[in-house]
Design an enzyme around this catalytic site. Structure first.
Site, PDB file in Angstrom:
ATOM      1  N   ASP A 232      -7.773  16.670 -10.839  1.00 53.04           N
ATOM      2  CA  ASP A 232      -7.442  15.676 -11.589  1.00 53.04           C
ATOM      3  C   ASP A 232      -5.942  15.205 -11.245  1.00 53.04           C
ATOM      4  OD1 ASP A 232      -9.694  15.188 -13.156  1.00 53.04           O
ATOM      5  OD2 ASP A 232      -9.239  17.012 -14.045  1.00 53.04           O
TER       6      ASP A 232
ATOM      7  N   GLU B  74     -18.875  10.675 -19.590  1.00 53.50           N
ATOM      8  CA  GLU B  74     -18.652  11.945 -19.280  1.00 53.50           C
ATOM      9  C   GLU B  74     -17.648  12.522 -20.249  1.00 53.50           C
ATOM     10  OE1 GLU B  74     -17.209  12.211 -15.288  1.00 53.50           O
ATOM     11  OE2 GLU B  74     -18.917  11.029 -14.330  1.00 53.50           O
TER      12      GLU B  74
END
Length: 274
Positions: A64, A53
């Site tokens: 994140d 990815e």
């Protein structure tokens, strides 16, 4: 133009045929530089990752953790653009022949234009997109263009998702399902835990798509643990941290390759004796 979605399916099917989980690595484009990021993706694949990815760096990466936020900040200060993300996909795929997806928040695609983004990603040899913040209810435009170009649409399910919600998400997705192993942001964890196993079981009850687990896997032991019940093991922050901790880019790239090899060995132990 469905070749790369097919390639993604074949990579997951090959892992299944070998009675193991697939290893999926995550690395942001443009980190530590655009060229360095391309080499890092290639190193992860050469080291043993089945799929990568490529992250599209975002200024407000709400899902994140601090490691990936730091990498995104470095990439953005370096001037990374969507064209660099496409170049990363194109060059890494051309060099390895392995499936590469883009992981991105929805806003950059929306601003860039869905038709333009999907056409360019398909042209670059991309296999599809993981869209963690795009609600299924608002995904029709994306799904239409992705299907036109043979791109996978990977949605995320979480431990908090009710069964009916999981069914709705998996029905709309393609390629595989991204199971977030625990609530919260990405990052390495001490343990991945039973929550992930329960989520995989609930997700599998709704779909024949492979179910791949991410958020928190950082070492071979955890990869082995997750590989015992998941179709794929997704590792991001641990790869990024290897680059951040390295004294220079070549050392970081070597560390990525070494970690991929360790994790690839880990996922192969997951079903041993099971």
């Amino acid at each position: 133009m469905s070749g790369n979605l097919t390639l993604l399916g074949e990579a997951l099917a090959t892992a299944k045929a070998e009675d193991r989980a697939a290893l999926i690595a995550y690395l942001p484009a443009g980190f530590p530089t655009v060229d360095g990021g391309i080499e890092a993706v290639k190193a992860a694949l050469d080291g043993g990752a089945d799929i990568v990815e490529v992250g599209l760096p975002h200024s407000d990466p709400v899902l994140d953790g601090p490691v990936i936020q730091t990498a995104d900040d470095i990439a953005l200060r370096g001037g990374v653009k969507i064209a660099d993300v496409m170049r990363t996909v194109r060059e890494a795929h051309a060099a390895t022949g392995k499936p590469i997806l883009v992981m991105t928040y929805w806003n950059p695609i929306d601003r860039y234009g869905v038709a333009r983004f999907t056409a360019e990603l398909a042209e670059a040899g991309g296999a599809g997109c993981i869209l963690p913040d795009l609600p299924v209810e608002e995904a029709d435009l994306w799904r239409e263009h992705a299907a036109e170009h043979g791109l996978a649409t990977v949605f995320v399910v979480a431990p908090s998702s009710k069964d009916a919600r999981i069914a709705r998400i998996t029905e709309a997705g393609s390629g595989f399902v991204y199971a977030a192993s625990l609530m919260g942001v990405t990052g390495t964890r001490e343990s991945v835990g039973a929550q992930a196993q329960d989520l995989v079981a609930r997700t599998r009850a709704t779909t024949d798509l492979p179910v791949c687990v991410g958020l928190g896997v950082s070492n071979a032991g955890q990869a082995t643990e997750v590989a015992a019940f998941a179709d794929g093991v997704i590792v991001g922050s641990a790869f990024v941290k290897r680059i951040l901790d390295a004294p220079d880019t070549p050392s970081g790239i070597a560390a990525v390759r070494a970690l991929a090899a360790e994790l690839a060995e880990g996922v192969r132990k997951g079903r041993a004796g099971a």
